[in-house]
Design a protein around this motif. Structure first.
Motif, PDB file in Angstrom:
ATOM      1  N   ASP A  12      13.946   0.119  -4.219  1.00  0.00           N
ATOM      2  CA  ASP A  12      12.984  -0.669  -3.430  1.00  0.00           C
ATOM      3  C   ASP A  12      13.198  -0.473  -1.927  1.00  0.00           C
ATOM      4  OD1 ASP A  12      12.361  -1.591  -5.921  1.00  0.00           O
ATOM      5  OD2 ASP A  12      13.284  -3.557  -5.680  1.00  0.00           O
ATOM      6  N   THR A  67       9.791   7.174  -9.773  1.00  0.00           N
ATOM      7  CA  THR A  67       9.610   5.726  -9.709  1.00  0.00           C
ATOM      8  C   THR A  67       9.691   5.127 -11.116  1.00  0.00           C
ATOM      9  OG1 THR A  67       7.233   5.663 -10.095  1.00  0.00           O
ATOM     10  CG2 THR A  67       7.945   6.138  -7.837  1.00  0.00           C
ATOM     11  N   ASN A  68       9.598   3.810 -11.178  1.00  0.00           N
ATOM     12  CA  ASN A  68       9.604   3.111 -12.460  1.00  0.00           C
ATOM     13  C   ASN A  68       8.381   3.441 -13.304  1.00  0.00           C
ATOM     14  OD1 ASN A  68      11.916   1.463 -12.971  1.00  0.00           O
ATOM     15  ND2 ASN A  68      11.372   0.287 -11.140  1.00  0.00           N
ATOM     16  N   TYR A  69       7.363   4.010 -12.681  1.00  0.00           N
ATOM     17  CA  TYR A  69       6.149   4.333 -13.423  1.00  0.00           C
ATOM     18  C   TYR A  69       6.214   5.707 -14.078  1.00  0.00           C
ATOM     19  CZ  TYR A  69       4.556   0.239 -10.954  1.00  0.00           C
ATOM     20  OH  TYR A  69       4.450  -1.035 -10.470  1.00  0.00           O
ATOM     21  N   ASP A  70       7.256   6.474 -13.747  1.00  0.00           N
ATOM     22  CA  ASP A  70       7.369   7.803 -14.335  1.00  0.00           C
ATOM     23  C   ASP A  70       7.835   7.734 -15.779  1.00  0.00           C
ATOM     24  OD1 ASP A  70       6.810  10.001 -12.415  1.00  0.00           O
ATOM     25  OD2 ASP A  70       8.212   8.871 -11.163  1.00  0.00           O
ATOM     26  N   ASP A  71       7.214   8.536 -16.618  1.00  0.00           N
ATOM     27  CA  ASP A  71       7.704   8.697 -17.980  1.00  0.00           C
ATOM     28  C   ASP A  71       9.008   9.498 -17.909  1.00  0.00           C
ATOM     29  OD1 ASP A  71       7.189   8.861 -21.045  1.00  0.00           O
ATOM     30  OD2 ASP A  71       7.675  10.911 -20.410  1.00  0.00           O
ATOM     31  N   ALA A 105      15.107   4.485 -11.655  1.00  0.00           N
ATOM     32  CA  ALA A 105      14.607   3.852 -12.875  1.00  0.00           C
ATOM     33  C   ALA A 105      15.556   4.083 -14.059  1.00  0.00           C
ATOM     34  CB  ALA A 105      13.236   4.418 -13.202  1.00  0.00           C
TER      35      ALA A 105
ATOM     36  N   GLU B 184       9.098  -6.265 -20.710  1.00  0.00           N
ATOM     37  CA  GLU B 184       7.990  -5.431 -21.163  1.00  0.00           C
ATOM     38  C   GLU B 184       7.835  -5.518 -22.687  1.00  0.00           C
ATOM     39  OE1 GLU B 184      10.655  -4.419 -19.485  1.00  0.00           O
ATOM     40  OE2 GLU B 184      10.020  -3.555 -17.573  1.00  0.00           O
TER      41      GLU B 184
END
Lengths: 329, 329
Positions: A12, A67-71, A105, B184
């Motif tokens: 962050d 990021t946390n959104y990456d698979d 992540a 989640e």
């Protein structure tokens, strides 16, 4: 020289804040060398105004960030110039690098560490956290989130990983206990009962079951559990301490400033020890180099602590100690 | 009149101490009537010197006592004149009796309650505890120790039991969450993931997963989990709070008496709320009368609290509320 790779992206906070933790760590440890994985130009600009020993660090430019959104699997394949993937690959390719620190992540860290560094002794890597219990006695929880549904023999591997880890902290013959819903040998899920039987036969300093309420008393150096129960345990310790401290401050809301200051003197120093995110991070045990994972909300203090942990693990030969435990099999 | 059966034997403390809790409860609630199960002659002698309303109690003589060393099934068959078995049978046979309070051995209480009182709505009974979280917001944990290895559909029953329970506390549409290792939806063991899916479809006020660290924040009124994870959660909350309070007192060891007294004023009132043994007890939900189980180390205060809980559950029609939840099935 102990060489540690430090991933400065994906958290962050900006890399220019986090890097200060690494700078503090090298200034305190003259035999520590860090590879700073981040955006080089910005880091160089920032560090131009900071005093440090240039012979103790190298900035490695990374054009991508995870990021946390990456698979996790996509990130591993596609973001090869990210601080996380590039840093892990540097660790793998350079024998003289002792460990890796990241606040990225969790899922990506777990999978990429296994894919890139490889497993030690064919065990499944586990996440472990060292907490300081009553009287500041350290103990570790293995696993606290990487392996959710586990068979009984996995707990024996967790014990080996935890024992090796506690040995790096100078504890010679660590005690091992199974987290359960009662201290009696017959208590627990079917898996825990089976794990209990296996652990009794494996030559550990095994003390049987431990309950949630005794863990912080430090009745065992290594608490073995699956990642589900370990996560519940770790997070309820963290959450409970937080609510207790908050409630105490609320109870003192009407007190005088002097009284409040006095109260802070009593409780202020205790607070961080119940929050492992402040203190350091989780260690991924069972891969071929120590990987220390700070929380995404990490500050420069977290980076300072995680770098120090990785430095300590490398210096105290964690990987060799784990191999020794597995050779006893 | 609300009639409650109170088992005074089988705990660490003598019946003459525990009975004072029941006496306090009847003196505060004029519509409460208690059957005191214990050694009659000794209780009569003791109560001769205590002031209470004789129309609110009856002593029932019991010649046997059940201990932690008794096998649950043997005890059920052989100790029919024990305070525990005899008391449960009185509950079963008298429709106007509203509940049962005991501080006896957990295993015997669980099995005897099921065998004697019978299951409600064919569910497997669960142990539940209500804790007060941040800002004294109550929430319950179901199950916290009775059902260790659970299939997913069991969690739906736990939710029904917990929702009915929280309704007796005046919470109209209680929120329900599954305890997991991440908020989640995809987080958790295989069983938790399946339970999550089932709970989404059952018409509950379901809010998804909850982590150990948020439970005390009161983010859910009903936390459902298997008895293993629930026990780890409950006991780690209890143990952590204890260590935090102890550590604070140690931090203040060198302070002046005035400062220590001030500190106690801030923390003294908070301490009991994190120890459910002090506050009350676990409730066995899903049998045909409310059964409240205090800890074996119970004091007269525990008995006072557990009797009040049983009284409240009977008065607020717990059993009817549970049946209503199951009719929605």
């Amino acid at each position: 020289m102990i060489k540690i790779v430090v991933d400065l992206l994906g958290a962050d906070k900006p890399q220019t804040e986090l890097v200060l933790g690494a700078i503090r760590a090298i200034s305190e440890n003259k035999d520590l060398y860090v590879y700073l994985m981040g955006r080089k130009a910005e880091l160089e600009d920032f560090l131009a105004n900071v005093t440090y020993d240039e012979s103790q660090l190298e900035i490695v430019d990374c054009t991508q960030e995870i990021t946390n959104y990456d698979d996790p699997v996509d990130a591993y394949h596609d973001k090869t110039d990210s601080s996380l993937i590039k840093g892990l690959k540097m660790c793998r390719m350079n024998e003289d690098i002792g460990g890796f620190v990241t606040c990225g992540a969790t899922g990506v860290v777990l999978i990429s560490s296994i894919l890139i560094l490889g497993k030690l002794n064919a065990t499944r890597p586990a996440l472990s956290v060292v907490l300081n219990g009553r009287n500041d006695k350290p103990f570790c929880i293995v696993d606290c989130g990487a392996n959710i549904d586990c068979k009984a023999d996995r707990f024996v591997d967790f014990a080996r990983l935890g024992v090796a880890y506690m040995k790096t902290l100078g504890i010679e013959n660590p005690t091992v206990a199974t987290l359960s819903n009662g201290i009696e040998a017959g208590k627990g899920s079917d898996v825990i009962k089976e794990a209990h039987e296996l652990l009794e036969k494996c030559g550990f300093n095994f003390t049987g079951n431990i309950e949630g309420k005794e863990v912080l008393d430090g009745n065992a150096d290594v608490v073995v559990c699956d990642g589900f129960a370990g996560n519940v345990l770790l997070k309820s310790i963290e959450g409970t301490a937080k609510v207790v401290f908050d409630d105490i401050r609320r109870a003192a809301a009407g007190a005088s400033d002097t009284q409040k200051a006095q109260l802070e003197a009593f409780i202020g120093r205790l607070e961080p020890k119940f929050d492992y995110n402040n203190e350091g991070g989780a260690i991924l045990l069972g891969v071929k180099k120590p990987v220390v994972k700070g929380h995404g909300a990490a500050t420069d203090k977290t980076v300072y602590n995680t770098v120090k942990i990785a430095y300590g693990l490398a210096k105290n030969n964690l990987v060799e100690k784990i191999s020794e435990e597995f050779e006893k099999k």
